[in-house]
Design a protein around this motif. Sequence first.
Motif, PDB file in Angstrom:
ATOM      1  N   LEU A  73       0.858  -1.183   0.000  1.00  0.00           N
ATOM      2  CA  LEU A  73       0.000   0.000   0.000  1.00  0.00           C
ATOM      3  C   LEU A  73       0.896   1.235   0.000  1.00  0.00           C
ATOM      4  O   LEU A  73       1.357   1.705   1.042  1.00  0.00           O
ATOM      5  N   SER A  74       1.167   1.732  -1.191  1.00  0.00           N
ATOM      6  CA  SER A  74       2.082   2.856  -1.400  1.00  0.00           C
ATOM      7  C   SER A  74       1.325   4.176  -1.342  1.00  0.00           C
ATOM      8  O   SER A  74       0.089   4.201  -1.401  1.00  0.00           O
ATOM      9  N   PRO A  75       2.056   5.300  -1.247  1.00  0.00           N
ATOM     10  CA  PRO A  75       1.385   6.601  -1.277  1.00  0.00           C
ATOM     11  C   PRO A  75       0.523   6.756  -2.518  1.00  0.00           C
ATOM     12  O   PRO A  75       0.887   6.292  -3.600  1.00  0.00           O
ATOM     13  N   SER A  76      -0.620   7.394  -2.351  1.00  0.00           N
ATOM     14  CA  SER A  76      -1.582   7.606  -3.438  1.00  0.00           C
ATOM     15  C   SER A  76      -2.153   6.290  -3.958  1.00  0.00           C
ATOM     16  O   SER A  76      -2.388   6.136  -5.151  1.00  0.00           O
ATOM     17  N   SER A  77      -2.375   5.336  -3.058  1.00  0.00           N
ATOM     18  CA  SER A  77      -3.060   4.095  -3.428  1.00  0.00           C
ATOM     19  C   SER A  77      -4.286   3.927  -2.549  1.00  0.00           C
ATOM     20  O   SER A  77      -4.331   4.417  -1.419  1.00  0.00           O
ATOM     21  N   VAL A  78      -5.286   3.240  -3.104  1.00  0.00           N
ATOM     22  CA  VAL A  78      -6.514   2.952  -2.370  1.00  0.00           C
ATOM     23  C   VAL A  78      -6.772   1.458  -2.423  1.00  0.00           C
ATOM     24  O   VAL A  78      -6.658   0.842  -3.486  1.00  0.00           O
ATOM     25  N   VAL A 127      -6.525  -3.005  -5.306  1.00  0.00           N
ATOM     26  CA  VAL A 127      -5.672  -1.869  -4.951  1.00  0.00           C
ATOM     27  C   VAL A 127      -5.322  -1.121  -6.227  1.00  0.00           C
ATOM     28  O   VAL A 127      -4.981  -1.737  -7.234  1.00  0.00           O
ATOM     29  N   ALA A 128      -5.410   0.198  -6.188  1.00  0.00           N
ATOM     30  CA  ALA A 128      -5.097   0.991  -7.376  1.00  0.00           C
ATOM     31  C   ALA A 128      -4.518   2.331  -6.970  1.00  0.00           C
ATOM     32  O   ALA A 128      -4.750   2.818  -5.860  1.00  0.00           O
ATOM     33  N   SER A 129      -3.773   2.939  -7.879  1.00  0.00           N
ATOM     34  CA  SER A 129      -3.202   4.264  -7.671  1.00  0.00           C
ATOM     35  C   SER A 129      -4.216   5.324  -8.058  1.00  0.00           C
ATOM     36  O   SER A 129      -4.838   5.235  -9.119  1.00  0.00           O
ATOM     37  N   MET A 130      -4.393   6.330  -7.199  1.00  0.00           N
ATOM     38  CA  MET A 130      -5.319   7.411  -7.492  1.00  0.00           C
ATOM     39  C   MET A 130      -5.030   8.609  -6.591  1.00  0.00           C
ATOM     40  O   MET A 130      -4.234   8.490  -5.654  1.00  0.00           O
TER      41      MET A 130
END
Length: 284
Positions: A73-78, A127-130
């Motif tokens: 779970l990286s920064p800017s991920s949901v 999980v996706a970047s957003m």
Amino acid sequence: METRDLNYGSLRISTPAFLPLEADTFTAYSALGWHECNRLYGISRPNGSDEFLLIFTVSGEGELVTEEKTYTLSPSSVAIIMPNVMNEYRTKVDKLWEFYWMHPTGAASERILRYLMQQLKASQAAVASMPVHVYGDIFESILAFENEAQQKMKIFEYVSRILCRLCRDMEESHTPHRRVSEQVMDYIGANYGKKIKIKDIAASSYLSIQHMIKTFREETGYTPHAYLNHVRLSKARELIVFTELPISAVADAVGFAQTSNFIVRYKEKYGVTPGDERKKSLQI
């Protein structure tokens, strides 16, 4: 809202008491909050939760484990986790993990999220970047309420905004093309320690400066420069908490040309100077 400082970090939690009819009719939640956790933080749910769980990572890194897969779970991920699915999530070693989270509740929320998971062909988690910062503004608006019971309709509106935007962003993140904001975020993430200019960021997305700034703002609600400062300060905080680098070396490592400017920006964002932040971390 409840605020706590524990051995694993700081947290703010909202747990309003909605009537069953209200929760079933509107988009609501049973619990919502903000965490900033150190390496001692970890949650294990062998049988999962009765409700969906949403995790919006702002900075640092967390790790999510389900029966199917392990996610970073990286920064800017949901992350979206289905009900009744075994899951564990924790702070990654030596990474201060900051995130917002929510347990949506009620039939309306569940319909939206089950439809989204079906579209994504995900059975347990996705999980996706957003642009998490856009969601962060909404979460902060909810957490600012002193009496949630008197702000129910406003809360229902905010939760609806979160879920509707989540559907749009999650679906776009799983399409073949990459959004401009993703390209810019990737470039900044790889180069924040360098003396990069706005023209360099625009070149990474193959757009003019004006078009890149306009598109990035439309997709995230922030300018590229504001996002760059956020990344730099987030990385600086990790170095301050988990290393013994001098403050001037930290400033240089994350791309600030002047230590004095770094200290001012750091205090504006976190409310303390880098030196006071380090003293605080040594007491944990």
